[in-house]
Design an enzyme around this catalytic site. Sequence first.
Site, mmCIF file in Angstrom:
data_model
loop_
_atom_site.group_PDB
_atom_site.id
_atom_site.type_symbol
_atom_site.label_atom_id
_atom_site.label_comp_id
_atom_site.label_asym_id
_atom_site.label_seq_id
_atom_site.Cartn_x
_atom_site.Cartn_y
_atom_site.Cartn_z
ATOM 1 N N ASN A 228 0.883 -1.290 -0.007
ATOM 2 C CA ASN A 228 0.005 -0.181 0.028
ATOM 3 C C ASN A 228 0.876 1.160 0.068
ATOM 4 O O ASN A 228 2.229 1.199 -0.060
ATOM 5 C CB ASN A 228 -0.938 -0.086 1.245
ATOM 6 C CG ASN A 228 -0.329 -0.221 2.607
ATOM 7 O OD1 ASN A 228 0.663 0.796 2.859
ATOM 8 N ND2 ASN A 228 -0.439 -1.398 3.212
ATOM 9 N N ASP A 297 -4.661 -6.652 4.540
ATOM 10 C CA ASP A 297 -5.670 -7.098 4.815
ATOM 11 C C ASP A 297 -5.697 -8.675 4.448
ATOM 12 O O ASP A 297 -6.205 -9.586 5.059
ATOM 13 C CB ASP A 297 -7.317 -6.557 4.500
ATOM 14 C CG ASP A 297 -7.324 -5.182 5.186
ATOM 15 O OD1 ASP A 297 -6.972 -5.217 6.345
ATOM 16 O OD2 ASP A 297 -7.761 -4.340 4.711
ATOM 17 N N LYS A 307 10.280 -16.708 -9.704
ATOM 18 C CA LYS A 307 9.658 -15.422 -10.523
ATOM 19 C C LYS A 307 8.431 -16.076 -11.482
ATOM 20 O O LYS A 307 8.916 -17.223 -12.329
ATOM 21 C CB LYS A 307 10.751 -14.975 -11.217
ATOM 22 C CG LYS A 307 9.939 -13.610 -12.152
ATOM 23 C CD LYS A 307 10.944 -12.823 -12.866
ATOM 24 C CE LYS A 307 10.371 -11.773 -13.811
ATOM 25 N NZ LYS A 307 11.348 -11.188 -14.459
ATOM 26 N N PHE A 342 -5.443 3.828 13.829
ATOM 27 C CA PHE A 342 -5.840 4.776 12.867
ATOM 28 C C PHE A 342 -6.903 4.419 12.067
ATOM 29 O O PHE A 342 -6.741 2.938 11.869
ATOM 30 C CB PHE A 342 -4.250 4.979 12.054
ATOM 31 C CG PHE A 342 -3.314 6.249 12.660
ATOM 32 C CD1 PHE A 342 -3.187 7.262 12.098
ATOM 33 C CD2 PHE A 342 -2.698 5.870 14.036
ATOM 34 C CE1 PHE A 342 -2.529 8.115 12.743
ATOM 35 C CE2 PHE A 342 -2.151 6.661 14.722
ATOM 36 C CZ PHE A 342 -1.903 7.962 13.945
ATOM 37 N N LYS A 356 -14.937 0.986 13.843
ATOM 38 C CA LYS A 356 -13.766 0.407 14.167
ATOM 39 C C LYS A 356 -13.367 0.668 15.553
ATOM 40 O O LYS A 356 -12.781 -0.436 15.981
ATOM 41 C CB LYS A 356 -12.496 1.055 13.263
ATOM 42 C CG LYS A 356 -11.414 0.430 13.252
ATOM 43 C CD LYS A 356 -10.359 0.940 12.013
ATOM 44 C CE LYS A 356 -8.948 -0.042 12.175
ATOM 45 N NZ LYS A 356 -7.993 0.832 11.111
ATOM 46 N N LYS A 360 -13.048 -3.049 17.630
ATOM 47 C CA LYS A 360 -11.551 -3.260 18.204
ATOM 48 C C LYS A 360 -11.194 -2.928 19.428
ATOM 49 O O LYS A 360 -10.352 -3.122 19.853
ATOM 50 C CB LYS A 360 -10.829 -2.830 17.085
ATOM 51 C CG LYS A 360 -11.166 -3.491 15.821
ATOM 52 C CD LYS A 360 -9.964 -3.147 14.662
ATOM 53 C CE LYS A 360 -10.525 -3.840 13.399
ATOM 54 N NZ LYS A 360 -9.439 -3.890 12.356
#
Length: 434
Positions: A228, A297, A307, A342, A356, A360
């Site tokens: 990301n 995730d 490869k 975050f 969230k 959590k």
Amino acid sequence: MLQGKSILLGVTGGIAAYKAAALCSKLKQEGAEVHVIMTASATQFISELTFQTLSRQPVYTDTFDERDPSVVSHIDLADHADLVLVAPATANVIAKMAHGLADDMLTTTLLATTAPVMVAPAMNVHMYAHPAVVHNMDILRSRGVRFIEPEEGLLACGYTGKGRLAEPEHIVEYVKRWFAEGGGESALRPAGAASQGRERPGLLQGKRVLITAGGTIERIDPVRYITNDSSGKMGFAVAEAARDMGACVTVIAGQTQSVPPEGVELIRVETALDMRDAVIARYVDADIVVKAAAVADYRPVHRAAHKLKKTGERLVIELERNPDILQELGEKKKKNQLLIGFAAETEQLEQYALDKLARKNLDYIVANDVSRTDAGFGSERNEVHIYSKNGLVERIPLTAKSEVARRLLQIAAQAISAGGEPPSLPDEVHSLEP
């Protein structure tokens, strides 16, 4: 905050000396009494008259230029300083400080002072990373010298990297914050020497802070992976702020595009599973956990040993869920621990953040809109909303990530002192003004 403070500004010989003029002016505007000592090399870049005009004080360059027969100048300056600030500091003067050399007015005064010392380095990126320079800075840190780290960018030599003197306004804010958080006691003493005065501990003195930063990567084959846009800058900013507040800081970092702060324990990981194992192993000892990392995730079910070659028009990769580290921490959280997460969102910021936080079992969640181009991933700045179970705690408008981190940890420290409860809020929305 600087009204009436006596600051001794040491200016050394580098192209960044011109920034010291703006620094001198800004310190003066904040109410400080500024006395300037220049090295001979510094005078090759900027004149004494400039600093004399800005500081409204005599400028010192020569140890033997005694202007007042009733005092010895370098001793008098050393004795009356509330803070000695060397900016810019070259590799040469850092080496002299580390090894106790005193061959000019500045280094002689530095040996004579018992005031706290701050150093703002400025040099070529390779010089800053040289083992000798790193070693010298470590020596000075062990004696209580504080460093205002240089910034990354285009350097006068043509290189791009870390080594540019921190901007004058950033240095002034650092100095103001340091005084506000209890600075001012003598910090530069020989190793093992007893304190001559009472040092006020930082807001997080003695606390253990565990922070995650950066992005995890999930390999498809030895040369390709899923990841990301997280740069690690926010997590590293939190780590630096926690360190400056006196905490013992551990950072578990995945892939990052930023230089980690010095003075913290850094543990590098690659995958979400690696990060999960590293965090769980250290979670029980942590007082505050800040999960700023962007953890993948999903991961590929099968990781190719070699490869992958192009064999068709399409490639289908099957993914499976990674463990939810933050949720696991929420389930294991002890009463005396503070857990901060975050939420990087592109829509419905408050709704998703509060959901969230509840799911959590978090104490706080920091929500930001990562669809913006002027904040979030990769940016030096951020705009966030901090929520607790009671709702919005504070909205921090677009500002430096270092300032976001500092404010977040102030809130965390206040919560710890109140037994883990969020700070009491007025009826109206709480907002930190720019």
